[in-house]
Scaffold this motif. Structure first.
Motif, PDB file in Angstrom:
ATOM      1  N   THR A  37      19.005 -30.069 -13.299  1.00 57.35           N
ATOM      2  CA  THR A  37      19.973 -31.075 -13.098  1.00 57.35           C
ATOM      3  C   THR A  37      21.299 -30.729 -12.517  1.00 57.35           C
ATOM      4  O   THR A  37      22.037 -31.363 -11.781  1.00 57.35           O
ATOM      5  CB  THR A  37      20.316 -31.718 -14.666  1.00 57.35           C
ATOM      6  OG1 THR A  37      18.999 -31.971 -15.309  1.00 57.35           O
ATOM      7  CG2 THR A  37      20.963 -32.901 -14.643  1.00 57.35           C
ATOM      8  N   VAL A  74      21.507 -31.494  -9.046  1.00 58.02           N
ATOM      9  CA  VAL A  74      21.492 -33.066  -8.409  1.00 58.02           C
ATOM     10  C   VAL A  74      22.686 -33.640  -7.784  1.00 58.02           C
ATOM     11  O   VAL A  74      22.572 -34.029  -6.797  1.00 58.02           O
ATOM     12  CB  VAL A  74      21.017 -33.890  -9.622  1.00 58.02           C
ATOM     13  CG1 VAL A  74      21.250 -35.332  -9.315  1.00 58.02           C
ATOM     14  CG2 VAL A  74      19.764 -33.717 -10.199  1.00 58.02           C
ATOM     15  N   PHE A  91      14.697 -32.046 -21.362  1.00 53.08           N
ATOM     16  CA  PHE A  91      15.883 -32.738 -20.866  1.00 53.08           C
ATOM     17  C   PHE A  91      16.722 -33.213 -22.092  1.00 53.08           C
ATOM     18  O   PHE A  91      17.980 -33.135 -22.186  1.00 53.08           O
ATOM     19  CB  PHE A  91      15.646 -33.685 -19.966  1.00 53.08           C
ATOM     20  CG  PHE A  91      15.381 -33.223 -18.373  1.00 53.08           C
ATOM     21  CD1 PHE A  91      16.115 -32.927 -17.459  1.00 53.08           C
ATOM     22  CD2 PHE A  91      13.901 -32.702 -18.208  1.00 53.08           C
ATOM     23  CE1 PHE A  91      15.671 -32.230 -16.327  1.00 53.08           C
ATOM     24  CE2 PHE A  91      13.483 -32.222 -17.042  1.00 53.08           C
ATOM     25  CZ  PHE A  91      14.419 -32.162 -15.948  1.00 53.08           C
TER      26      PHE A  91
END
Lengths: 283, 293
Positions: free
Chosen positions: A256, A259, A64
């Motif tokens: 991500t 999300v 990340f």
């Protein structure tokens, strides 16, 4: 008595069978997602191990940290901004149109509705040629409004359809009563109609946001600098080239990207289903 | 009352204007101009376009490449719709019983729904990776294949991978709408059939499916229109290859317009796409109607 217990037993067996099928389907269908998450937390060495490890041995957030460069954050920012703008514009135009179509009840307005629904089948690349020429003449290529226009094209028909359902359920008597009490048209729309349509707005805005977030081609074509790229186009043109074969980093970005949609889903589960199925289901 | 009513109609007409103006500028004009461009040799690389009649159409229809693209589109989109409808309907039947825990199952399936297409594309590239992909590992582990398959190098397997990606992402949607349709079937009909001795499979084939058919056809058409436009998966996974095997009509038209900058040819491909969709819709509607007469 024996008859009943026989039925009981059969019912019991079919229940167990149902649970087995459910468990197997969940495992098979959700496996790709589990694998996405597992890979996102693996180190460079672990990801290429054979046989693979099913869960990261030493979970790391390094992928990340690697993937989320300022450029990647900019892509996220662009996509959120574009999706939010599109949600506002598309829902506003669509709400006005839906209310008008329901209240006018004229063959011409039905034709308008039919045209919008039919426009869902218009091939996007065909429209994009002229839109591209038009937007370049207006100097709008590589700006947010260019992408927003594209995303409104995609979503407006569905928004009108969805909100038309809501507008139809509004009792016209309430509006008439307000007239009798001496309220003007604008006041009635502002104070009576708008509040009643609010649940529809939530569903429509969620639908628009999700569609815009997913959309690839308009973002790819109507932006030219990496600063303006929405997420899918940015990922494709820059990230995937730069991070080729760096699977944990790629999975970190893929995870991500879900999300914002996950947050919407958790916050508005009922409206979410209503919006994303776009009126195909009335929940 | 009539005065107020007239005022109300005027207000409603005004409210319709933004949508009408938007449609005129960004739908009617681009479509009309697109149809016109399909009759010219317009190109970003050519300063002046010339009217060429139906030359673009005759050219496209005479190349084998175009027919391959049509074939790919039908196989990939058709395969994805069939697969996701079958699985979605099966899951809906499973969930359409008052069993404890069903809500949890539904919530689980919903997780697929929130994954953006771009993430599906990246994920599919990884799990079907030839050297380190988990699909190859699992298939070898259970002995279904001996050596790793290079999924994206073979025309058939590349198409299969794209179909699986499309179908997987659409399953939650198909489950939800099928479930909603199933719940409109009155339980009494199925109970009566059960009392009369109809087996579960018979009840499904003779009662449930015929009732659902019109809805399934409508849904399939909706998915058809949507998937015809969808471009992310083939773009990222295969760029249309190998040898055009996964070039769908949308990818083909897009590339003609914005990579070869041949607006005329792209516009005629787009027009043929619209005609093909209309034909399919017409046939589908006809078929369902006849069954009911």
């Amino acid at each position: 008595m024996t008859e009943l217990s026989h039925i009981d037993r059969r019912l019991h067996a079919s229940r167990i069978a149902s649970y087995v099928v459910m468990a197997v389907s969940l495992i098979v269908l959700l496996f790709p997602l589990a694998w996405l998450l597992a890979t996102a937390f693996k180190s460079r060495g672990e990801v290429f191990m054979v046989p693979p490890t099913w869960w990261p041995r030493q979970p790391t957030v390094e992928p990340f940290a690697d993937a989320f460069t300022p450029t990647m954050l900019r892509f996220f920012f662009n996509s959120i901004l574009i999706a939010a703008l599109t949600a506002v514009v598309s829902t506003a135009i669509g709400a006005c149109a839906a209310y008008a179509i329901v209240r006018l009840q004229h063959w011409a307005t039905n034709l308008v509705l039919l045209f919008f629904l039919g426009s869902l089948a218009f091939p996007l690349p065909l429209l994009m040629i002229t839109l591209y020429l038009l937007l370049s003449r207006l100097g709008l290529i590589d700006t947010y409004p260019a992408v927003v226009v594209g995303h409104v094209i995609l979503t407006l028909p569905v928004v009108i359809w969805l909100l038309k359902g809501f507008a139809e359920s509004l009792p016209v008597e309430v509006e008439e009563a307000a007239y009798v009490d001496g309220a003007g048209v604008l006041r009635i729309i502002w104070l009576v109609v708008l509040p009643m349509m609010r649940p529809g707005f939530t569903a429509a805005a969620i639908y628009v946001f999700v569609t815009s977030w997913n959309e690839f081609t308009f973002g790819l074509t109507f932006t030219t600098s990496s600063d303006m790229r929405p997420l899918p186009a940015g990922i494709t043109l820059l990230f995937l080239q730069e991070f080729q074969y760096q699977w944990p980093q790629m999975m970190a970005v893929a995870a991500t990207a879900t999300v914002p949609i996950l947050v919407l889903f958790l916050a508005f589960q009922k409206n979410f289903v209503e919006g994303v199925t776009a009126g195909a289901v009335k929940s | 009352m009539s005065y107020v009513f007239r005022q109300h109609r005027l207000a409603a007409l005004l409210l319709l204007m933004p949508a009408l103006l938007f449609a005129a500028a960004f739908l009617v004009y681009p479509l009309g101009n697109g149809l016109w461009l399909s009759l010219t040799n317009a190109s970003a690389l050519r300063p002046k376009a010339k009217f060429v009649g139906l030359a673009n159409y005759t050219y496209l229809l005479s190349t084998s490449e175009f027919w391959t693209v049509i074939f790919n589109t039908i196989v990939i989109v058709g395969g994805a719709i069939a697969l996701s409808t079958a699985v979605g309907l099966a899951l809906a039947l499973l969930v359409n019983r008052k069993l404890p825990g069903v809500a949890l199952f539904r919530a689980g399936i919903f997780q697929i729904w929130i994954v953006p297409w771009i993430s599906v594309a990246i994920l599919w590239g990884w799990i079907f990776n030839a050297d380190y992909g988990v699909v190859n590992y699992l298939l070898m582990d259970v002995g279904l294949i001996r050596a790793p398959v290079n999924w994206f190098a073979d025309t058939t397997t590349a198409r299969v991978v794209i179909i699986l990606g499309f179908a997987w992402r659409m399953i939650p949607f198909m489950m939800v709408v099928s479930l909603a349709a199933l719940q409109t079937i009155p339980a009494e009909i199925l109970e009566a059939a059960a009392v009369d001795g109809a087996a579960p499979m018979q009840r499904f084939l003779r009662i449930t499916l015929p009732i659902l058919r019109p809805m399934l056809v409508t849904l399939a058409l909706l998915q058809l229109v949507k998937l015809f436009q969808e471009i992310t998966l083939p773009w990222i996974l295969t760029q249309g290859g190998p040898v055009n095997a996964t070039t769908t009509l949308s990818l083909y038209t897009y590339k003609l317009a914005f990579q070869q900058w041949d607006y005329g040819l792209a516009a005629s491909a787009g027009t043929l796409w619209l005609i093909l969709l209309s034909l399919i819709a017409l046939v589908a509607v006809r078929l369902t109607r006849r069954r009911y007469q």
